[in-house]
Design a protein around this motif. Structure first.
Motif, PDB file in Angstrom:
ATOM      1  N   THR A  14       0.831  -1.194   0.000  1.00  0.00           N
ATOM      2  CA  THR A  14       0.000   0.000   0.000  1.00  0.00           C
ATOM      3  C   THR A  14       0.861   1.237   0.000  1.00  0.00           C
ATOM      4  O   THR A  14       2.061   1.180   0.199  1.00  0.00           O
ATOM      5  CB  THR A  14      -0.893   0.022   1.259  1.00  0.00           C
ATOM      6  OG1 THR A  14      -0.091  -0.226   2.404  1.00  0.00           O
ATOM      7  CG2 THR A  14      -1.962  -1.029   1.182  1.00  0.00           C
ATOM      8  N   CYS A  16       0.822   5.717   1.102  1.00  0.00           N
ATOM      9  CA  CYS A  16       0.238   6.496   2.187  1.00  0.00           C
ATOM     10  C   CYS A  16       0.165   7.975   1.892  1.00  0.00           C
ATOM     11  O   CYS A  16       0.952   8.529   1.172  1.00  0.00           O
ATOM     12  CB  CYS A  16       1.017   6.282   3.477  1.00  0.00           C
ATOM     13  SG  CYS A  16       2.718   6.835   3.415  1.00  0.00           S
ATOM     14  N   ASN A 181      -7.960   0.554  -7.961  1.00  0.00           N
ATOM     15  CA  ASN A 181      -7.596   0.698  -6.547  1.00  0.00           C
ATOM     16  C   ASN A 181      -7.872  -0.614  -5.830  1.00  0.00           C
ATOM     17  O   ASN A 181      -8.784  -1.356  -6.207  1.00  0.00           O
ATOM     18  CB  ASN A 181      -8.414   1.809  -5.890  1.00  0.00           C
ATOM     19  CG  ASN A 181      -8.335   3.126  -6.627  1.00  0.00           C
ATOM     20  OD1 ASN A 181      -8.966   3.295  -7.664  1.00  0.00           O
ATOM     21  ND2 ASN A 181      -7.565   4.056  -6.116  1.00  0.00           N
ATOM     22  N   GLY A 183      -8.270  -2.638  -1.954  1.00  0.00           N
ATOM     23  CA  GLY A 183      -8.485  -2.560  -0.513  1.00  0.00           C
ATOM     24  C   GLY A 183      -9.507  -3.607  -0.102  1.00  0.00           C
ATOM     25  O   GLY A 183     -10.280  -4.105  -0.928  1.00  0.00           O
ATOM     26  N   ALA A 258     -10.087   6.777  -5.213  1.00  0.00           N
ATOM     27  CA  ALA A 258      -9.332   6.475  -3.994  1.00  0.00           C
ATOM     28  C   ALA A 258     -10.195   5.627  -3.075  1.00  0.00           C
ATOM     29  O   ALA A 258     -11.409   5.861  -2.956  1.00  0.00           O
ATOM     30  CB  ALA A 258      -8.913   7.755  -3.281  1.00  0.00           C
ATOM     31  N   THR A 260     -10.502   4.974   0.793  1.00  0.00           N
ATOM     32  CA  THR A 260     -10.057   5.599   2.032  1.00  0.00           C
ATOM     33  C   THR A 260     -11.186   5.543   3.051  1.00  0.00           C
ATOM     34  O   THR A 260     -12.367   5.605   2.680  1.00  0.00           O
ATOM     35  CB  THR A 260      -9.649   7.066   1.788  1.00  0.00           C
ATOM     36  OG1 THR A 260      -9.365   7.711   3.033  1.00  0.00           O
ATOM     37  CG2 THR A 260     -10.738   7.848   1.068  1.00  0.00           C
ATOM     38  N   LEU A 268     -13.658   0.874   4.401  1.00  0.00           N
ATOM     39  CA  LEU A 268     -13.176   1.663   3.275  1.00  0.00           C
ATOM     40  C   LEU A 268     -14.327   2.223   2.451  1.00  0.00           C
ATOM     41  O   LEU A 268     -15.223   1.492   2.028  1.00  0.00           O
ATOM     42  CB  LEU A 268     -12.290   0.806   2.375  1.00  0.00           C
ATOM     43  CG  LEU A 268     -10.900   0.489   2.914  1.00  0.00           C
ATOM     44  CD1 LEU A 268     -10.181  -0.463   1.981  1.00  0.00           C
ATOM     45  CD2 LEU A 268     -10.095   1.754   3.112  1.00  0.00           C
ATOM     46  N   ALA A 479      -5.892  -1.426   2.424  1.00  0.00           N
ATOM     47  CA  ALA A 479      -5.782   0.018   2.490  1.00  0.00           C
ATOM     48  C   ALA A 479      -6.648   0.504   3.651  1.00  0.00           C
ATOM     49  O   ALA A 479      -7.552  -0.175   4.109  1.00  0.00           O
ATOM     50  CB  ALA A 479      -6.286   0.637   1.187  1.00  0.00           C
ATOM     51  N   TYR A 498      -2.774   3.626   1.214  1.00  0.00           N
ATOM     52  CA  TYR A 498      -3.575   3.526  -0.009  1.00  0.00           C
ATOM     53  C   TYR A 498      -2.926   2.548  -0.987  1.00  0.00           C
ATOM     54  O   TYR A 498      -1.721   2.417  -1.034  1.00  0.00           O
ATOM     55  CB  TYR A 498      -3.704   4.895  -0.693  1.00  0.00           C
ATOM     56  CG  TYR A 498      -4.146   5.990   0.241  1.00  0.00           C
ATOM     57  CD1 TYR A 498      -5.457   6.030   0.705  1.00  0.00           C
ATOM     58  CD2 TYR A 498      -3.258   6.961   0.690  1.00  0.00           C
ATOM     59  CE1 TYR A 498      -5.873   7.009   1.588  1.00  0.00           C
ATOM     60  CE2 TYR A 498      -3.661   7.940   1.574  1.00  0.00           C
ATOM     61  CZ  TYR A 498      -4.965   7.964   2.020  1.00  0.00           C
ATOM     62  OH  TYR A 498      -5.376   8.928   2.903  1.00  0.00           O
ATOM     63  N   SER A 501      -3.447   5.405  -6.590  1.00  0.00           N
ATOM     64  CA  SER A 501      -3.598   6.819  -6.299  1.00  0.00           C
ATOM     65  C   SER A 501      -3.109   7.633  -7.482  1.00  0.00           C
ATOM     66  O   SER A 501      -2.817   7.090  -8.551  1.00  0.00           O
ATOM     67  CB  SER A 501      -2.799   7.199  -5.033  1.00  0.00           C
ATOM     68  OG  SER A 501      -1.441   6.799  -5.159  1.00  0.00           O
TER      69      SER A 501
END
Length: 556
Positions: A14, A16, A181, A183, A258, A260, A268, A479, A498, A501
């Protein structure tokens, strides 16, 4: 039930962005400058579009991304670069040297070797984005590539080669996808995959009332939930976008995204930057369904649903309120979008209040990253620019821009435009697209790789000296993990992790913290999105510390 043991080892998959607490460690700001060293270190690559002239090919104009990853687990970040070409030139390219291919460069202690052919990662595609993650959880980083036709999954075989398995894995979406992405969206311990859909080139509108991309229908955003590996060791996925509520009202033109934990509730959320359509923020909510969650679109309520030309995305807490803010690059006369997080999932437009009243006006931005380039404890911002539509590969070039955060100097959340001071004016303009930040030479400061249309790679080596730093490497489950460093004077620095990105990119898999003058981190805490956390005491600065979360049986 399982509990988890905290040990030293392994490698993060990941990247950051950061938070900085209001109490600031006194920092010595050292001179910061960038030098393009791509040719010096062996990054010999040229984007394949428009070799003999510009054509009106929208895929070729949008450019390609790039991914930093340690594919051979030797502690040095390698670079994967996505290529493309214009269809009008395909025949001539094939006749002369073959279609342009993606490239993999192996990092040998700061020098790069082209291993594209030997690794079998040299795909000839009209590519867009890429993301690097260990989808099959075997300890080796894989690569997912979006293209204008069929997306690809390169499974790392652990012997220096990759095998393309997208169809077997169920992630071979057809059509023009862009951002990717990774996660753990459903919190089952496996890395899931989000893919932004852009334009359906096979479905033009008969009488469009706007220019591209509104001349065509959009393509759906996709959410693939990881089901684990099959008997052959292939990671398998199920696509659930419609079930969980992605794009419930209309198909839009996604370019950046993203994953997050925007509301700090332990799961997430998904932010999507749409081109000329409203940006979307999908809050991850628990639900009494087979999947256990649903996505609630709150972009308008959160005040981030502008209809600019959203392209690149970066998440980071520039104003020290311990909540992630959003930066989105836009086009031409538009301001870039800078959304200040004021209450977990409510934002205020801060583009005109950070000391740069014309943030992005006159520039078309693509790749962008919040990062502490001078290691002074606050997050600076870099933006890569380039004209669109492409009409001339020389005159459409634009200078990259650098905004230096003044928080460490006592001006909280304020910036100065410092492009000339850091050497970006001397670098000259590029027809920029994807960019990715990483410490490629393992010297403790962050460098920048830039991809461009019809141009060579740029690698901006960070020449700054002084100020301390810490990097955290290890295997976290998703993530959204947060690394918190408490310094001896009580200052807290936080970084959220993350995977995917900037614009079409995947950045340094290690979490980087600039420490200013601090020589020790009194306490280092790593917290996973579900609330589990572990702590290490008295960590010396200027090193990479590795961590691992290993499941162990829970005792009664």
């Amino acid at each position: 039930m399982k509990r988890y043991l905290f040990i030293l080892s392994a490698i993060f998959l990941t990247a950051c962005g950061g938070y900085i607490a209001p109490s600031m460690q006194a920092a010595t700001v050292e001179p910061l400058s960038f030098t393009d060293v791509a040719q010096d270190v062996g990054l010999d690559f040229q984007h394949g579009a428009f070799r003999w002239g510009v054509s009106g090919d929208p895929v070729a104009m949008m450019g390609g991304g790039l991914c930093w990853l340690d594919y051979d687990n030797d502690g040095w970040l390698d670079l994967y670069v996505v290529n493309s070409y214009a269809t009008a030139e395909a025949g001539q390219l094939q006749n002369e040297a073959g279609l342009p291919t993606n490239a993999l460069f192996r990092n040998n202690s700061g020098q790069f070797e082209d291993v594209s052919a030997a690794s079998e990662a040299n795909l000839a595609v009209r590519g867009n984005g890429c993301v690097a993650a260990d989808f099959d959880q075997d300890g080796y980083t894989d690569i997912y590539v979006t293209t204008s036709r069929v997306n690809l999954l390169l499974q790392n075989q652990g012997d220096g080669t990759f095998a393309e398995i997208a169809a077997k894995a169920g992630v071979d979406a057809y059509g023009w996808q862009t951002a990717a992405n990774v996660g753990d969206v459903n919190q089952d311990g496996l890395p899931d995959l989000f893919v932004a859909g852009y334009v359906n080139l096979n479905r033009p509108f008969e009488t469009p009332d706007m220019g591209f991309p509104n001349t065509h229908e959009g393509l759906p955003d996709l959410l693939y939930l990881n089901q684990g590996v099959d008997a052959a060791g292939v990671p398998t996925f199920v696509e659930v976008s419609e079930t969980v509520g992605l794009e419930a009202e209309a198909l839009e033109y996604g370019l950046g995204a993203a994953l997050t934990d925007i509301d700090a509730d332990g799961d997430l959320d998904i932010f999507v930057a749409n081109d000329t359509n409203p940006n979307r923020l999908y809050r991850n909510d628990a639900a009494d369904t087979d999947l256990g969650f649903t996505l609630t679109e709150i972009g308008a309520d959160a005040n981030i649903a502008d209809t600019n030309s959203g392209m690149g995305v970066s998440v980071g807490d520039f104003d020290n309120n311990l909540q992630p803010d959003l930066f989105i690059t836009n086009m031409g006369a538009q301001l870039h979008s800078l959304y200040q997080n004021t209450a977990s999932d409510s934002f205020a437009d801060a583009a005109t209040s950070v000391g740069i009243p014309d943030l992005g006006v006159g520039w078309t931005g693509w790749g962008t990253t919040w990062a502490d380039f001078d290691n002074d404890t606050d997050l600076d911002l870099i933006v890569i620019n380039g004209g669109i539509p492409v009409t001339d590969i020389v005159s459409d070039k634009m200078q990259a821009q650098f905004y230096e955060n003044q928080t460490a100097q006592g001006e909280i959340g304020q910036f100065i435009e410092a492009s000339d001071a850091v050497g970006l004016v001397a670098l000259g303009p590029v027809l920029g697209r994807g960019s990715a930040v990483a410490d490629y030479d393992n010297d403790g400061d962050l460098d920048v790789a830039i991809a461009s249309i019809a141009g060579e790679l740029v690698l901006l080596r960070n020449e700054s000296a002084g100020n301390n730093w810490l990097q955290v490497a290890g295997d976290v489950e998703s993530a959204g993990a947060v690394v918190t460093a408490t310094l001896s004077d009580g200052t807290q620095l936080q970084r959220e992790m993350y995977v995917g990105s900037s614009y079409l990119a995947s950045e340094d898999p290690r979490c980087h913290l600039g420490l200013g003058t601090a020589e020790t981190v009194a306490e280092l805490q790593i917290t996973l999105p579900d609330g589990r956390s572990q702590t290490v005491q008295n960590v010396a600065a200027n090193q990479v510390i590795s961590i691992s979360w290993n499941p162990v049986s829970e005792s009664n």
